[in-house]
Structure formats: structure tokens, C-alpha cells
Design a protein around this motif. Sequence first.
Motif, PDB file in Angstrom:
ATOM      1  N   MET A  61       0.154  12.108  12.681  1.00 20.04           N
ATOM      2  CA  MET A  61       1.121  11.671  11.689  1.00 20.04           C
ATOM      3  C   MET A  61       1.288  12.814  10.680  1.00 20.04           C
ATOM      4  O   MET A  61       0.330  13.329  10.144  1.00 20.04           O
ATOM      5  CB  MET A  61       0.587  10.393  11.028  1.00 20.04           C
ATOM      6  N   ASP A  62       2.516  13.166  10.433  1.00 13.34           N
ATOM      7  CA  ASP A  62       2.790  14.270   9.520  1.00 13.34           C
ATOM      8  C   ASP A  62       3.319  13.778   8.178  1.00 13.34           C
ATOM      9  O   ASP A  62       4.078  14.456   7.513  1.00 13.34           O
ATOM     10  CB  ASP A  62       3.755  15.261  10.168  1.00 13.34           C
ATOM     11  N   TYR A  63       2.943  12.562   7.808  1.00 11.02           N
ATOM     12  CA  TYR A  63       3.328  12.015   6.515  1.00 11.02           C
ATOM     13  C   TYR A  63       2.230  11.079   6.023  1.00 11.02           C
ATOM     14  O   TYR A  63       1.372  10.658   6.793  1.00 11.02           O
ATOM     15  CB  TYR A  63       4.664  11.271   6.605  1.00 11.02           C
ATOM     16  N   LEU A  64       2.281  10.763   4.742  1.00  8.97           N
ATOM     17  CA  LEU A  64       1.353   9.784   4.167  1.00  8.97           C
ATOM     18  C   LEU A  64       1.992   8.405   4.231  1.00  8.97           C
ATOM     19  O   LEU A  64       3.183   8.256   3.954  1.00  8.97           O
ATOM     20  CB  LEU A  64       1.059  10.119   2.700  1.00  8.97           C
ATOM     21  N   SER A  65       1.195   7.412   4.564  1.00  8.05           N
ATOM     22  CA  SER A  65       1.699   6.044   4.583  1.00  8.05           C
ATOM     23  C   SER A  65       1.383   5.360   3.259  1.00  8.05           C
ATOM     24  O   SER A  65       0.550   5.841   2.477  1.00  8.05           O
ATOM     25  CB  SER A  65       1.056   5.257   5.726  1.00  8.05           C
ATOM     26  N   PHE A  66       2.022   4.212   3.029  1.00  2.14           N
ATOM     27  CA  PHE A  66       1.710   3.430   1.838  1.00  2.14           C
ATOM     28  C   PHE A  66       0.228   3.070   1.821  1.00  2.14           C
ATOM     29  O   PHE A  66      -0.425   3.153   0.781  1.00  2.14           O
ATOM     30  CB  PHE A  66       2.560   2.150   1.776  1.00  2.14           C
ATOM     31  N   SER A  67      -0.311   2.672   2.960  1.00  2.00           N
ATOM     32  CA  SER A  67      -1.729   2.286   3.032  1.00  2.00           C
ATOM     33  C   SER A  67      -2.638   3.442   2.609  1.00  2.00           C
ATOM     34  O   SER A  67      -3.613   3.239   1.894  1.00  2.00           O
ATOM     35  CB  SER A  67      -2.099   1.843   4.448  1.00  2.00           C
ATOM     36  N   GLN A  68      -2.305   4.637   3.060  1.00  2.00           N
ATOM     37  CA  GLN A  68      -3.100   5.804   2.673  1.00  2.00           C
ATOM     38  C   GLN A  68      -2.996   6.066   1.171  1.00  2.00           C
ATOM     39  O   GLN A  68      -4.002   6.310   0.514  1.00  2.00           O
ATOM     40  CB  GLN A  68      -2.644   7.043   3.451  1.00  2.00           C
ATOM     41  N   LEU A  69      -1.777   6.026   0.648  1.00  2.00           N
ATOM     42  CA  LEU A  69      -1.590   6.248  -0.790  1.00  2.00           C
ATOM     43  C   LEU A  69      -2.326   5.193  -1.614  1.00  2.00           C
ATOM     44  O   LEU A  69      -3.004   5.508  -2.592  1.00  2.00           O
ATOM     45  CB  LEU A  69      -0.101   6.207  -1.155  1.00  2.00           C
ATOM     46  N   ASN A  70      -2.207   3.950  -1.208  1.00  2.00           N
ATOM     47  CA  ASN A  70      -2.839   2.849  -1.917  1.00  2.00           C
ATOM     48  C   ASN A  70      -4.360   2.991  -1.897  1.00  2.00           C
ATOM     49  O   ASN A  70      -5.028   2.797  -2.919  1.00  2.00           O
ATOM     50  CB  ASN A  70      -2.406   1.516  -1.302  1.00  2.00           C
ATOM     51  N   LEU A  71      -4.903   3.334  -0.736  1.00  2.00           N
ATOM     52  CA  LEU A  71      -6.352   3.517  -0.636  1.00  2.00           C
ATOM     53  C   LEU A  71      -6.808   4.668  -1.533  1.00  2.00           C
ATOM     54  O   LEU A  71      -7.805   4.556  -2.243  1.00  2.00           O
ATOM     55  CB  LEU A  71      -6.765   3.773   0.811  1.00  2.00           C
TER      56      LEU A  71
END
Length: 187
Positions: A1-11
Amino acid sequence: MDYLSFSQLNLFLNCPLQYRFRYIQKIPTPPAAQAVFGQVIHKILNDFYKSPKEKQDLKNLFLILDKNWLDEGYSSKVIEKKYRKQAEKMLEDFFKKDYDPNFLPDSLEQSFVIKMAPGLRVGGRIDRIDKKEGKIEIIDYKTGKVMDQKAADKSLQMSLYALAATDPGILKAKPEDVILTFYFLEN
């Protein structure tokens, strides 16, 4: 994955160390019951809406539940049974109160990636998009506890969805034509 997901940002915002363990060091963690349950319910609703219109009935909804149910993540059979009963109630309530065979979603599980800054891309998947009366309604299904309006208004997740909706390369909507909705299946 070459982007950040909402889940990653939230964590990361909640616990940078946990983010490091999960996404940088890639330390495996067992699935949590609530996360597995949420994934299953999302998959069921997606499969239900993608089924032929003549099969969109309560019986088929429960057949899709049977097909997609996962028994992992639950600490005991008793807990799993509790979640299974909860799923049945959620789906029956959804079907009886909110399902309209004459109005089907425009899009399901719509992926998006937004360029936020040079070298920073944020992406995700929108559960459901409805188009009505010239507006785009972005719907995010929630299986957990209901949040109050103040928390919903501050939602990073919905902010990202709003950016995706108005991005000229994604949904191309005007800000005034976007409706953001959390759909709490429990209530």
C-alpha cells in the motif's frame, strides 16, 4: 500500500507506539472480536446489495450471514454466540426499517486515494454512496457504540470522505452537495 489509511492515521494519533508495532515492525496481533464482527457485517451488507434484486429478502440476508460468519477473534463460544445473535438482530432491524428495494446504493466499497501533500497520500474505502436529489450521501456503517453529534462533527474519517467526495479526480461533488452519514446498525 502506497498510502496511509484512516485506520493507520487513527492508530498513530491514539498510540504512536502501537502504530510502530503494527505497521513498522509488523508484529502480528490476534484479531479482536469487535473488529472481526464489524468486517463480517460490512461484507454481509455489501454482498446483500450486490445480490440479484429478486434475492434481496430477509431469508437471503441470513443466508449471506451464514456464508460470511467468521468464528475467529472471540474469546469463547459463549461470546461468539452473543455476537452472532447481535448480528441477526442488527440485520433484521436494518432490513425491516431501512432497506428499500426501490432505492439501491449507487456505489459500494468505493476505494479512494487523495494526494494531501508531496509524498503524502491518504486513502480508504467508503462503505456506501447514495445519489439522491442532486446530492451525494456517503454512508459509513458502524457496528460499535453510537457517537454523539459533537464527536461525529470532529470525525477524521468523515473529513477524509468529504475530501474524497469533493476531489476532482474521485467523486467531483460540490461541498454543498455532500451529505456525510454514520449509520449505527445497533440503533
